[in-house]
Motif scaffolding. Structure first.
Motif, PDB file in Angstrom:
ATOM      1  N   HIS A  61       0.847  -1.197   0.000  1.00 50.50           N
ATOM      2  CA  HIS A  61       0.000   0.000   0.000  1.00 50.50           C
ATOM      3  C   HIS A  61       0.878   1.240   0.000  1.00 50.50           C
ATOM      4  O   HIS A  61       1.397   1.651   1.030  1.00 50.50           O
ATOM      5  CB  HIS A  61      -0.902  -0.028   1.246  1.00 50.50           C
ATOM      6  CG  HIS A  61      -1.932   1.044   1.302  1.00 50.50           C
ATOM      7  ND1 HIS A  61      -3.027   0.989   2.145  1.00 50.50           N
ATOM      8  CD2 HIS A  61      -2.058   2.221   0.643  1.00 50.50           C
ATOM      9  CE1 HIS A  61      -3.763   2.066   1.995  1.00 50.50           C
ATOM     10  NE2 HIS A  61      -3.181   2.843   1.087  1.00 50.50           N
ATOM     11  N   THR A  62       1.059   1.856  -1.163  1.00 45.35           N
ATOM     12  CA  THR A  62       1.801   3.109  -1.267  1.00 45.35           C
ATOM     13  C   THR A  62       1.238   3.951  -2.396  1.00 45.35           C
ATOM     14  O   THR A  62       0.851   3.429  -3.444  1.00 45.35           O
ATOM     15  CB  THR A  62       3.305   2.869  -1.493  1.00 45.35           C
ATOM     16  OG1 THR A  62       3.955   4.119  -1.728  1.00 45.35           O
ATOM     17  CG2 THR A  62       3.563   1.954  -2.676  1.00 45.35           C
ATOM     18  N   HIS A  63       1.207   5.258  -2.152  1.00 44.89           N
ATOM     19  CA  HIS A  63       0.683   6.206  -3.147  1.00 44.89           C
ATOM     20  C   HIS A  63       1.781   6.990  -3.857  1.00 44.89           C
ATOM     21  O   HIS A  63       1.551   7.522  -4.951  1.00 44.89           O
ATOM     22  CB  HIS A  63      -0.266   7.198  -2.475  1.00 44.89           C
ATOM     23  CG  HIS A  63      -1.476   6.575  -1.864  1.00 44.89           C
ATOM     24  ND1 HIS A  63      -2.631   6.332  -2.575  1.00 44.89           N
ATOM     25  CD2 HIS A  63      -1.718   6.123  -0.601  1.00 44.89           C
ATOM     26  CE1 HIS A  63      -3.529   5.768  -1.779  1.00 44.89           C
ATOM     27  NE2 HIS A  63      -2.993   5.623  -0.577  1.00 44.89           N
ATOM     28  N   THR A  96      -1.004   2.373  -5.554  1.00 47.84           N
ATOM     29  CA  THR A  96      -2.324   2.512  -4.933  1.00 47.84           C
ATOM     30  C   THR A  96      -2.993   3.807  -5.368  1.00 47.84           C
ATOM     31  O   THR A  96      -2.356   4.865  -5.409  1.00 47.84           O
ATOM     32  CB  THR A  96      -2.196   2.468  -3.406  1.00 47.84           C
ATOM     33  OG1 THR A  96      -1.585   1.230  -3.027  1.00 47.84           O
ATOM     34  CG2 THR A  96      -3.539   2.593  -2.723  1.00 47.84           C
ATOM     35  N   GLU A 131      -7.941   1.915  -3.918  1.00 43.52           N
ATOM     36  CA  GLU A 131      -8.413   2.379  -2.610  1.00 43.52           C
ATOM     37  C   GLU A 131      -9.610   3.287  -2.870  1.00 43.52           C
ATOM     38  O   GLU A 131      -9.472   4.465  -3.130  1.00 43.52           O
ATOM     39  CB  GLU A 131      -7.312   3.106  -1.837  1.00 43.52           C
ATOM     40  CG  GLU A 131      -7.693   3.291  -0.376  1.00 43.52           C
ATOM     41  CD  GLU A 131      -6.602   3.931   0.471  1.00 43.52           C
ATOM     42  OE1 GLU A 131      -6.731   3.904   1.703  1.00 43.52           O
ATOM     43  OE2 GLU A 131      -5.629   4.481  -0.096  1.00 43.52           O
ATOM     44  N   SER A 170      -9.702  -2.034  -1.764  1.00 43.43           N
ATOM     45  CA  SER A 170     -10.159  -1.669  -0.417  1.00 43.43           C
ATOM     46  C   SER A 170     -11.555  -1.059  -0.493  1.00 43.43           C
ATOM     47  O   SER A 170     -11.779  -0.112  -1.262  1.00 43.43           O
ATOM     48  CB  SER A 170      -9.188  -0.670   0.227  1.00 43.43           C
ATOM     49  OG  SER A 170      -7.957  -1.285   0.531  1.00 43.43           O
ATOM     50  N   THR A 216      -7.396  -2.864   5.839  1.00 46.39           N
ATOM     51  CA  THR A 216      -6.580  -1.760   5.340  1.00 46.39           C
ATOM     52  C   THR A 216      -6.234  -0.814   6.486  1.00 46.39           C
ATOM     53  O   THR A 216      -7.112  -0.369   7.212  1.00 46.39           O
ATOM     54  CB  THR A 216      -7.338  -1.001   4.239  1.00 46.39           C
ATOM     55  OG1 THR A 216      -7.616  -1.895   3.153  1.00 46.39           O
ATOM     56  CG2 THR A 216      -6.521   0.185   3.726  1.00 46.39           C
ATOM     57  N   HIS A 217      -4.946  -0.507   6.629  1.00 42.70           N
ATOM     58  CA  HIS A 217      -4.377   0.335   7.708  1.00 42.70           C
ATOM     59  C   HIS A 217      -5.221   0.288   8.994  1.00 42.70           C
ATOM     60  O   HIS A 217      -5.964   1.209   9.320  1.00 42.70           O
ATOM     61  CB  HIS A 217      -4.103   1.769   7.266  1.00 42.70           C
ATOM     62  CG  HIS A 217      -5.150   2.462   6.447  1.00 42.70           C
ATOM     63  ND1 HIS A 217      -6.476   2.536   6.805  1.00 42.70           N
ATOM     64  CD2 HIS A 217      -5.032   3.161   5.290  1.00 42.70           C
ATOM     65  CE1 HIS A 217      -7.137   3.231   5.897  1.00 42.70           C
ATOM     66  NE2 HIS A 217      -6.289   3.624   4.979  1.00 42.70           N
ATOM     67  N   ILE A 251       0.389   0.939   9.437  1.00 40.34           N
ATOM     68  CA  ILE A 251       1.346   1.991   9.104  1.00 40.34           C
ATOM     69  C   ILE A 251       2.263   2.147  10.320  1.00 40.34           C
ATOM     70  O   ILE A 251       1.960   2.890  11.253  1.00 40.34           O
ATOM     71  CB  ILE A 251       0.645   3.315   8.775  1.00 40.34           C
ATOM     72  CG1 ILE A 251      -0.445   3.109   7.722  1.00 40.34           C
ATOM     73  CG2 ILE A 251       1.665   4.352   8.293  1.00 40.34           C
ATOM     74  CD1 ILE A 251      -1.338   4.328   7.515  1.00 40.34           C
ATOM     75  N   ASP A 279       1.825   3.290   3.137  1.00 37.98           N
ATOM     76  CA  ASP A 279       0.711   4.179   2.786  1.00 37.98           C
ATOM     77  C   ASP A 279       1.263   5.581   2.506  1.00 37.98           C
ATOM     78  O   ASP A 279       0.645   6.595   2.857  1.00 37.98           O
ATOM     79  CB  ASP A 279      -0.343   4.221   3.893  1.00 37.98           C
ATOM     80  CG  ASP A 279      -1.652   4.871   3.435  1.00 37.98           C
ATOM     81  OD1 ASP A 279      -1.817   5.099   2.215  1.00 37.98           O
ATOM     82  OD2 ASP A 279      -2.498   5.181   4.292  1.00 37.98           O
ATOM     83  N   GLY A 319      -1.535  11.686   5.697  1.00 41.10           N
ATOM     84  CA  GLY A 319      -0.748  10.727   4.936  1.00 41.10           C
ATOM     85  C   GLY A 319       0.589  10.446   5.581  1.00 41.10           C
ATOM     86  O   GLY A 319       1.115  11.222   6.378  1.00 41.10           O
TER      87      GLY A 319
END
Length: 402
Positions: A61-63, A96, A131, A170, A216-217, A251, A279, A319
Motif C-alpha cells: 500500500h503506497t501512493h 495505490t 483504494e 479496499s 486496510t491500515h 502503518i 501508505d 498521509g
C-alpha cells in the motif's frame, strides 16, 4: 550471469545465520548457505562486510515517494516512485489509487501498463491496489467525498473490464452491494480488503465470509467500540483481533500508531498476520515542507513536519511519509519486536497475503533474487531486484565499518 553475496548475516525464515552467502544466477537464488561457499567463486562477488542480507521489502500500500504520486498520471512519476522506494529497500510494491473520477482511474490503468514495461531500476509493480471509491462518508479521511460511490454492478464491472492488473481493492463492506462485490473479486483472484469503514464487528465477520480477508491500515479509517443508542458494539478493530484468520496491515511509522498499539497488534496477530505498509504520499524520501496529497493538478495541500503529513490547520494527519526501512526500524527500536519477526512482516507475510510467496518474500533457493543489505539500524546499503543492483549507499556501508 552469476553474482555471489558473501560475509553477510543471513535473515532466514527461521533464524539469523551470523555468517553466510547467497549465490544468484539468472535473477534467481541458486544457492544459499552458512559460512563460506565451498566452490571457487566466479562472476561478480559482493562482500556484505557483516551487513544483514535480507529478502527485499514488499509494500502492499503506497501512493507515492520522491516528490511524485501515482495519481500524477505520468510514466515518469511512476518510475520516480519506484526508484525512490527501491533506495530504501522496497523491491516490490502495489501502486495505490485515491478515490477519483472514472476517466482519471482508467488513464492510470494505461499508465501502469507502460510504466511496468519501462521500470528497470525501481521496485517491481505487482499489480494495482484500488483504494475506493466505495467508502463510508464518515470514514473517508483524505479521500475526495465528491467521488465516493456505492458498489453497484454497472460501475464495478466497468472498472474490472478496464484492467486486468487489479490485484487488491479496499472497500467499506457494510455498503449495500459490497458483499456481492467481495465474492466476485475473490472468484477473480482479486483481494478484497476492509477499509474506510463504519462497519461493526458483526458486519466485518460477515464480510470475512464473503472474501474480505485483510484490514486496510488497521485503526485508521475505522472505528473501535461504539454506541448505537444505548447499546455498545464492537467495531472493525475488535473484529480484526477476534477473527484469527484475518490479516491486517499497519502503518508502522511510530506516529499513526504509537508504541503501545504496535505492541498490542503484534500481541494479538503475530508476525504471520501483520503486513507493514507505508501508505506513503509523494513526500516520502523528501525534505519536510508543503506538498500535494494526490495528483499535482487536483490534490490537497498538506504540510509535512514531525515525520508525517498533516492538514494545514494541523487538525489531522494527511498521509504517511514513511519508507519501508523506517517501518522495520520502528518495530525493532520502538516496539521492541525481534528483527526476524519485523522483517517477516515486511517480506514473507505480505508475499503470502498477495499470493506471491512461491517466488518472493524469503531467502530460499529458486525464489526471485530480490535482496537487500542493511546495517544494525536498518539503513539500506544495497538493493538487488532480480539479482541486479538498482541502488547502493556507500554512506551506510561506511557507517557499518566504523
Amino acid at each position: 550471469m552469476r553474482t555471489t553475496l558473501i560475509n553477510g548475516r543471513l535473515i532466514l525464515p527461521d533464524e539469523i545465520a551470523e555468517t553466510g552467502y547467497v549465490v544468484i544466477e539468472d535473477g534467481k537464488i541458486a544457492a544459499i548457505g552458512k559460512g563460506e561457499p565451498a566452490a571457487p567463486l566466479s562472476g561478480e562477488v559482493i562482500d556484505a562486510r557483516s551487513l544483514y542480507i535480507s529478502p527485499g521489502f514488499i509494500d502492499l500500500h503506497t501512493h507515492g515517494a520522491g516528490g511524485a504520486d501515482f495519481m500524477d498520471g505520468t510514466v515518469e512519476a511512476w518510475l520516480t516512485v519506484a526508484e525512490t522506494h527501491a533506495r530504501y529497500g522496497t523491491t516490490a510494491l502495489l501502486p495505490t489509487t485515491l478515490t477519483c473520477p472514472d476517466e482519471e482511474l482508467f488513464h492510470m490503468f494505461d499508465v501502469y501498463t507502460e510504466a511496468k514495461k519501462r521500470n528497470t531500476q525501481g521496485a517491481q509493480f505487482l499489480g494495482i491496489h484500488l483504494e475506493g471509491p466505495y467508502f463510508a462518508y464518515s470514514q473517508r479521511g483524505a479521500q475526495d467525498p465528491a467521488n465516493l460511490k456505492q458498489p453497484v454492478p454497472e460501475h464495478y464491472r466497468k472498472i474490472l473490464d478496464a484492467s486486468g492488473d487489479i490485484v487488491r481493492w479496499s472497500i467499506a463492506p457494510e455498503l449495500p452491494g459490497a458483499l456481492e462485490l467481495g465474492r466476485l473479486l475473490k472468484s477473480c483472484h482479486i483481494l478484497p480488503s476492509v477499509g474506510h469503514t463504519d462497519a461493526v464487528c458483526e458486519e466485518v465477520m460477515e464480510a470475512f465470509e464473503s472474501g474480505y480477508s485483510l484490514m486496510t491500515h488497521l485503526y485508521s479509517g475505522m472505528q473501535g467500540v461504539t454506541r448505537r443508542n444505548a447499546y455498545r458494539y464492537a467495531g472493525a478493530v475488535e473484529a480484526a483481533f477476534l477473527i484469527d484468520r484475518m490479516d491486517v496491515e499497519i502503518i508502522a511509522d511510530g506516529i499513526h500508531l504509537p508504541k503501545s498499539l504496535l505492541q498490542l497488534i503484534y500481541k494479538f496477530k503475530g508476525a504471520d498476520r501483520i503486513a507493514l505498509v507505508t501508505d506513503s504520499m509523494r513526500a516520502a524520501g523528501m525534505p519536510e515542507g508543503t506538498y500535494k496529497l494526490g495528483s499535482l493538478k487536483e490534490g490537497q495541500t498538506v504540510v509535512v513536519e514531525d515525520g508525517v503529513a498533516k492538514l494545514p490547520d494541523r487538525s489531522a494527519f494527511a498521509g504517511s511519509v514513511a519508507t519501508t526501512d523506517r517501518l522495520v526500524r520502528t518495530m525493532v527500536e520502538t516496539a521492541g519486536i525481534p528483527l526476524p519477526e519485523a522483517v517477516r512482516m515486511m517480506t514473507a507475510t505480505p508475499a503470502r497475503i498477495l499470493g506471491v510467496d512461491d517466488r518472493k518474500g524469503s531467502l530460499q533457493a529458486g525464489k526471485d533474487a530480490d535482496i537487500i543489505l542493511f546495517d544494525d539500524h536498518i539503513r539500506v546499503a544495497r538493493t538487488l531486484i532480480g539479482g541486479k543492483t538498482v541502488a547502493t549507499s556507500d554512506r551506510t556501508v561506511q557507517a557499518q565499518l566504523t
